[in-house]
Scaffold this motif. Structure first.
Motif, PDB file in Angstrom:
ATOM      1  N   LYS A 235       0.827  -1.208   0.000  1.00  0.00           N
ATOM      2  CA  LYS A 235       0.000   0.000   0.000  1.00  0.00           C
ATOM      3  C   LYS A 235       0.862   1.259   0.000  1.00  0.00           C
ATOM      4  O   LYS A 235       0.565   2.231  -0.711  1.00  0.00           O
ATOM      5  CB  LYS A 235      -0.924   0.000   1.220  1.00  0.00           C
ATOM      6  N   LEU A 236       1.930   1.249   0.785  1.00  0.00           N
ATOM      7  CA  LEU A 236       2.853   2.394   0.796  1.00  0.00           C
ATOM      8  C   LEU A 236       3.485   2.597  -0.575  1.00  0.00           C
ATOM      9  O   LEU A 236       3.630   3.732  -1.052  1.00  0.00           O
ATOM     10  CB  LEU A 236       3.945   2.186   1.843  1.00  0.00           C
ATOM     11  N   LEU A 237       3.841   1.501  -1.212  1.00  0.00           N
ATOM     12  CA  LEU A 237       4.439   1.585  -2.543  1.00  0.00           C
ATOM     13  C   LEU A 237       3.453   2.177  -3.545  1.00  0.00           C
ATOM     14  O   LEU A 237       3.802   3.075  -4.316  1.00  0.00           O
ATOM     15  CB  LEU A 237       4.896   0.190  -2.996  1.00  0.00           C
ATOM     16  N   HIS A 238       2.250   1.680  -3.530  1.00  0.00           N
ATOM     17  CA  HIS A 238       1.250   2.154  -4.491  1.00  0.00           C
ATOM     18  C   HIS A 238       0.897   3.622  -4.276  1.00  0.00           C
ATOM     19  O   HIS A 238       0.549   4.334  -5.218  1.00  0.00           O
ATOM     20  CB  HIS A 238      -0.012   1.287  -4.409  1.00  0.00           C
ATOM     21  N   ARG A 239       1.016   4.081  -3.012  1.00  0.00           N
ATOM     22  CA  ARG A 239       0.738   5.492  -2.713  1.00  0.00           C
ATOM     23  C   ARG A 239       1.891   6.400  -3.106  1.00  0.00           C
ATOM     24  O   ARG A 239       1.767   7.623  -3.092  1.00  0.00           O
ATOM     25  CB  ARG A 239       0.473   5.676  -1.209  1.00  0.00           C
ATOM     26  N   GLY A 240       3.040   5.820  -3.415  1.00  0.00           N
ATOM     27  CA  GLY A 240       4.195   6.626  -3.776  1.00  0.00           C
ATOM     28  C   GLY A 240       4.972   7.141  -2.583  1.00  0.00           C
ATOM     29  O   GLY A 240       5.718   8.125  -2.696  1.00  0.00           O
ATOM     30  N   ASP A 241       4.832   6.462  -1.434  1.00  0.00           N
ATOM     31  CA  ASP A 241       5.511   6.907  -0.215  1.00  0.00           C
ATOM     32  C   ASP A 241       6.941   6.398  -0.111  1.00  0.00           C
ATOM     33  O   ASP A 241       7.672   6.785   0.797  1.00  0.00           O
ATOM     34  CB  ASP A 241       4.739   6.430   1.025  1.00  0.00           C
ATOM     35  N   VAL A 242       7.334   5.524  -1.041  1.00  0.00           N
ATOM     36  CA  VAL A 242       8.638   4.879  -0.942  1.00  0.00           C
ATOM     37  C   VAL A 242       9.542   5.359  -2.081  1.00  0.00           C
ATOM     38  O   VAL A 242       9.138   5.383  -3.242  1.00  0.00           O
ATOM     39  CB  VAL A 242       8.506   3.342  -0.995  1.00  0.00           C
ATOM     40  N   THR A 243      10.764   5.722  -1.712  1.00  0.00           N
ATOM     41  CA  THR A 243      11.747   6.120  -2.719  1.00  0.00           C
ATOM     42  C   THR A 243      12.986   5.262  -2.601  1.00  0.00           C
ATOM     43  O   THR A 243      13.305   4.731  -1.532  1.00  0.00           O
ATOM     44  CB  THR A 243      12.158   7.595  -2.558  1.00  0.00           C
ATOM     45  N   CYS A 244      13.688   5.120  -3.701  1.00  0.00           N
ATOM     46  CA  CYS A 244      14.976   4.436  -3.740  1.00  0.00           C
ATOM     47  C   CYS A 244      15.961   5.370  -4.426  1.00  0.00           C
ATOM     48  O   CYS A 244      15.759   5.727  -5.607  1.00  0.00           O
ATOM     49  CB  CYS A 244      14.862   3.108  -4.484  1.00  0.00           C
ATOM     50  N   ASP A 245      16.947   5.819  -3.676  1.00  0.00           N
ATOM     51  CA  ASP A 245      17.911   6.818  -4.168  1.00  0.00           C
ATOM     52  C   ASP A 245      17.186   8.053  -4.708  1.00  0.00           C
ATOM     53  O   ASP A 245      17.568   8.624  -5.742  1.00  0.00           O
ATOM     54  CB  ASP A 245      18.819   6.212  -5.245  1.00  0.00           C
ATOM     55  N   GLY A 246      16.138   8.447  -4.011  1.00  0.00           N
ATOM     56  CA  GLY A 246      15.413   9.663  -4.351  1.00  0.00           C
ATOM     57  C   GLY A 246      14.328   9.504  -5.390  1.00  0.00           C
ATOM     58  O   GLY A 246      13.557  10.439  -5.632  1.00  0.00           O
ATOM     59  N   GLU A 247      14.205   8.346  -5.984  1.00  0.00           N
ATOM     60  CA  GLU A 247      13.194   8.107  -7.023  1.00  0.00           C
ATOM     61  C   GLU A 247      12.043   7.291  -6.448  1.00  0.00           C
ATOM     62  O   GLU A 247      12.252   6.271  -5.791  1.00  0.00           O
ATOM     63  CB  GLU A 247      13.824   7.361  -8.192  1.00  0.00           C
ATOM     64  N   VAL A 248      10.816   7.756  -6.701  1.00  0.00           N
ATOM     65  CA  VAL A 248       9.639   7.035  -6.223  1.00  0.00           C
ATOM     66  C   VAL A 248       9.539   5.692  -6.948  1.00  0.00           C
ATOM     67  O   VAL A 248       9.597   5.633  -8.178  1.00  0.00           O
ATOM     68  CB  VAL A 248       8.351   7.849  -6.449  1.00  0.00           C
ATOM     69  N   ILE A 249       9.408   4.637  -6.183  1.00  0.00           N
ATOM     70  CA  ILE A 249       9.282   3.290  -6.729  1.00  0.00           C
ATOM     71  C   ILE A 249       7.955   2.704  -6.267  1.00  0.00           C
ATOM     72  O   ILE A 249       7.675   2.670  -5.066  1.00  0.00           O
ATOM     73  CB  ILE A 249      10.436   2.375  -6.261  1.00  0.00           C
ATOM     74  N   LYS A 250       7.150   2.242  -7.223  1.00  0.00           N
ATOM     75  CA  LYS A 250       5.862   1.643  -6.883  1.00  0.00           C
ATOM     76  C   LYS A 250       5.818   0.144  -7.135  1.00  0.00           C
ATOM     77  O   LYS A 250       4.852  -0.516  -6.753  1.00  0.00           O
ATOM     78  CB  LYS A 250       4.745   2.328  -7.674  1.00  0.00           C
ATOM     79  N   ASP A 251       6.859  -0.385  -7.754  1.00  0.00           N
ATOM     80  CA  ASP A 251       6.890  -1.802  -8.100  1.00  0.00           C
ATOM     81  C   ASP A 251       7.375  -2.626  -6.908  1.00  0.00           C
ATOM     82  O   ASP A 251       8.530  -2.506  -6.495  1.00  0.00           O
ATOM     83  CB  ASP A 251       7.834  -2.018  -9.286  1.00  0.00           C
ATOM     84  N   PRO A 252       6.510  -3.481  -6.321  1.00  0.00           N
ATOM     85  CA  PRO A 252       6.933  -4.301  -5.175  1.00  0.00           C
ATOM     86  C   PRO A 252       8.102  -5.221  -5.504  1.00  0.00           C
ATOM     87  O   PRO A 252       8.866  -5.606  -4.619  1.00  0.00           O
ATOM     88  CB  PRO A 252       5.679  -5.114  -4.823  1.00  0.00           C
ATOM     89  N   GLY A 253       8.228  -5.600  -6.781  1.00  0.00           N
ATOM     90  CA  GLY A 253       9.284  -6.521  -7.180  1.00  0.00           C
ATOM     91  C   GLY A 253      10.600  -5.854  -7.528  1.00  0.00           C
ATOM     92  O   GLY A 253      11.554  -6.540  -7.920  1.00  0.00           O
ATOM     93  N   PHE A 254      10.675  -4.531  -7.370  1.00  0.00           N
ATOM     94  CA  PHE A 254      11.930  -3.810  -7.642  1.00  0.00           C
ATOM     95  C   PHE A 254      13.053  -4.408  -6.791  1.00  0.00           C
ATOM     96  O   PHE A 254      12.891  -4.643  -5.602  1.00  0.00           O
ATOM     97  CB  PHE A 254      11.749  -2.329  -7.321  1.00  0.00           C
ATOM     98  N   LYS A 255      14.199  -4.666  -7.430  1.00  0.00           N
ATOM     99  CA  LYS A 255      15.307  -5.309  -6.731  1.00  0.00           C
ATOM    100  C   LYS A 255      16.179  -4.259  -6.026  1.00  0.00           C
ATOM    101  O   LYS A 255      16.707  -3.345  -6.660  1.00  0.00           O
ATOM    102  CB  LYS A 255      16.172  -6.105  -7.715  1.00  0.00           C
ATOM    103  N   VAL A 256      16.292  -4.423  -4.718  1.00  0.00           N
ATOM    104  CA  VAL A 256      17.089  -3.501  -3.911  1.00  0.00           C
ATOM    105  C   VAL A 256      18.473  -4.105  -3.680  1.00  0.00           C
ATOM    106  O   VAL A 256      18.602  -5.245  -3.252  1.00  0.00           O
ATOM    107  CB  VAL A 256      16.412  -3.246  -2.551  1.00  0.00           C
ATOM    108  N   ALA A 257      19.506  -3.309  -3.972  1.00  0.00           N
ATOM    109  CA  ALA A 257      20.888  -3.730  -3.732  1.00  0.00           C
ATOM    110  C   ALA A 257      21.415  -3.069  -2.460  1.00  0.00           C
ATOM    111  O   ALA A 257      20.806  -2.141  -1.921  1.00  0.00           O
ATOM    112  CB  ALA A 257      21.766  -3.351  -4.932  1.00  0.00           C
ATOM    113  N   ASP A 258      22.558  -3.531  -1.997  1.00  0.00           N
ATOM    114  CA  ASP A 258      23.132  -3.028  -0.750  1.00  0.00           C
ATOM    115  C   ASP A 258      23.417  -1.532  -0.802  1.00  0.00           C
ATOM    116  O   ASP A 258      23.332  -0.844   0.225  1.00  0.00           O
ATOM    117  CB  ASP A 258      24.423  -3.773  -0.416  1.00  0.00           C
TER     118      ASP A 258
END
Length: 228
Positions: A20-43
């Motif tokens: 739900k947080l992802l779909h709302r756009g509340d989550v960023t990765c390196d400053g970019e909003v990510i909505k895809d739950p399957g996005f691969k996060v690296a260290d």
């Protein structure tokens, strides 16, 4: 790691709430909003929720000064669980390294590292555990000798011995490596005495921090973790 799984491992969010947080756009990765739950996060990625960085909880290694009247179990069977003393998120994921009876006090270790726990508790490791024992009756010389030389416990195939140092008429240090069920109490009963107080002082070369009051805990240092 999938982003939704990363969020769950870094917080107390369920998988559905993380999505739900992802779909709302509340989550960023390196400053970019990510909505895809399957996005691969690296260290090297910096993941934030509403601008606040979040990171997965790494391996945890804790020591607790276990008080009396609590159980070394996740399930409360009428006594308070030792986990209730640990004010950390996701404490239910911690492994209790070995067990102490409800009335036994002293050093208890908890961890999220199953292999580390196994190195301590495996019978093959023969990790020594030192207890301060208080007895009902004065310890007779022949009882002391029997504990050192080995006593036969019911259900065992060979005598069980311990390192014993008498420190008072009713008190002694007793070190065992086997870790059999109620071993210290059964050994003392086998020589004709009874344990009325039992306190674990150390496991291997790791002793209970004297600064910890009953019910208090702290994280182990890197040097302490490396002892096992």
């Amino acid at each position: 790691m999938r982003l939704d799984k990363y969020l769950c491992s870094a917080t107390e969010l369920s998988r559905s709430l993380a999505k739900k947080l992802l779909h709302r756009g509340d989550v960023t990765c390196d400053g970019e909003v990510i909505k895809d739950p399957g996005f691969k996060v690296a260290d090297h990625h910096l993941v934030c929720i509403d601008g606040e960085p979040v990171r997965p909880i790494g391996p945890r290694y804790l020591m607790l000064h276990k008080p009396a009247d609590c159980v070394s179990s996740h399930v409360d069977d009428g006594h308070r669980s030792v986990l209730t003393f640990i004010d950390q998120p996701r404490r239910e994921e911690l492994v209790i390294v070995g067990r102490l009876d409800a009335d036994t006090t002293g050093l208890l270790l908890l961890t999220s590292d199953g292999q580390w726990s196994h190195r301590i508790t495996s019978p093959n490791s023969r990790c020594p555990k030192r207890y301060r024992v208080t007895l009902t009756d004065p310890l007779a010389p022949e009882q002391l000798a029997a504990l050192k030389n080995g006593v036969m416990l019911h259900g065992e195939s060979e005598p069980v011995a311990a390192e014993v140092e008498q420190i008072g008429s009713h008190t002694l240090w007793l070190t065992i490596a086997e870790g059999k069920y109620h071993q210290v109490k059964r050994m003392c009963a086998a020589v004709g005495n009874k344990v009325v107080g039992l306190h674990r002082h150390s496991i291997g070369r790791l002793a209970l921090d004297p600064q910890l009051a009953p019910g208090e805990w702290r994280a182990l240092t890197e040097e302490e973790i490396a002892l096992f």
